[in-house]
Enzyme design. Sequence first.
Site, PDB file in Angstrom:
ATOM      1  N   GLY A 113       0.842  -1.199   0.000  1.00 32.22           N
ATOM      2  CA  GLY A 113       0.000   0.000   0.000  1.00 32.22           C
ATOM      3  C   GLY A 113       0.870   1.239   0.000  1.00 32.22           C
ATOM      4  N   LYS A 114       0.282   2.364  -0.284  1.00 28.60           N
ATOM      5  CA  LYS A 114       1.006   3.631  -0.182  1.00 28.60           C
ATOM      6  C   LYS A 114       0.017   4.768  -0.166  1.00 28.60           C
ATOM      7  CE  LYS A 114       5.408   4.913  -0.217  1.00 28.60           C
ATOM      8  NZ  LYS A 114       6.532   4.010   0.113  1.00 28.60           N
TER       9      LYS A 114
END
Length: 427
Positions: A113-114
Amino acid sequence: MEERHLNHLEPLGPLYEMAQNQFLKAAELIDLEENIKNFLLWPQKILTVHFPVMLDDGRVQMFVGYRVQHNTARGPAKGGIRYHPNVNLDEVASLAFWMTWKCAVMNLPYGGGKGGVKVDPYKLSERELERLSRRFFSEIQFMIGPNKDIPAPDVNTNSKIMAWYMDTYSMNVGVTTLGVVTGKPVDLGGSAGRAEATGRGVAIVANEAADVLGMDIRNTTVAIQGFGNVGSYAAKIISEEYGAKIVAVSDISGGIYNADGLDIDDLIKYRDENDGVIKGYPGGEPISNRDLLTLDVDILVPAALENAITEDIARDVRAKIIVEGANGPTTAEAEKILLEKGIFIIPDILANAGGVTVSYFEWVQDLQSFFWDIDDIRKKLKKMMVREFGEVYKTMKKFKTDMRTAAYIVAIDRVASAVRKRGYYPM
Ligand code: GLU
């Protein structure tokens, strides 16, 4: 059967396409099934938020932010949140994509994720930064949670901001939830050794690379682009603990060169006393960004942002080893040139994985409410990074390929195995 387009999603941008191509090169070498390839090429969830922040003067400014979860086959999404004026969806999606492979290379039970907010945090007051951080975290909160998606620091975010995030989440759900973010202050559910972890990992794999190339790291010279969290700890640990000589360092304000080696503690002290920048440091001569990247050194560590080493710079790079402290610092065209020149590149998804590895340790400690000491953390980090460097190196030899493609092969194998066993819901 009628012909169907199995992969007709909208392209996300040039950086994401470059990342997909890195993946495809490896996928082809291992004959990855079409079904899995199509699934893993795209992010699972993309959230864009537009949100208001009241400035100190009473005006309200709108901001844009993102959270992307690329793949959660192996566990909850994991990855940092960055604050930078150039943040966009293409970048955040690419960084989320890389997190999937980074976590898998290290064999962590996470997906990728980011997040990011398009903002120059240096233009905000402390109170404005806090309001922005708390509002952004509230906006993305429905996607976040200790078993869902666990953010962490990235470019221009730090333990203070992680404490605000943790508090915001905890206030909203009514339960103090330490495991919802990592990179927190050590006295607030943070882990010993998290701040230094990415830099330490860079030093560990640089030493491994020197080893396999028959070099003694104590006789090497090093140039480092970027003197934030990653670059400064990498400089300190490579020089103090591994005995290499740091001859050049740069940040957004400029670069410093000293052929006899820079005193890194002194430089860090100077930075901390001079608005966080190294400009004007008296212990060396000024050097341009291009000259730093093309210095005649053994080891080059790009530890700033994406696309730092372009085709044009690559032609003049003289280092023997590149350790990608940043995410995506080498363009595809540049990499081709560097590989042709025989330069050994330790790719971002392995080189800077020390950060997320100690984030994993932090999360485990938070969930168990049982905290480890710094020696345990350092020992475990080193063991895992040495093991996975070895795994990637062995894979590189086996497939007669480069280290980046080998790292993807190791990572894809692990993620693909999870996808095969889980299947495609609903079957
Ligand atoms: N932002 C860091 C990275 O790019 C750390 C992520 C984390 O600790 O979750 O790897």
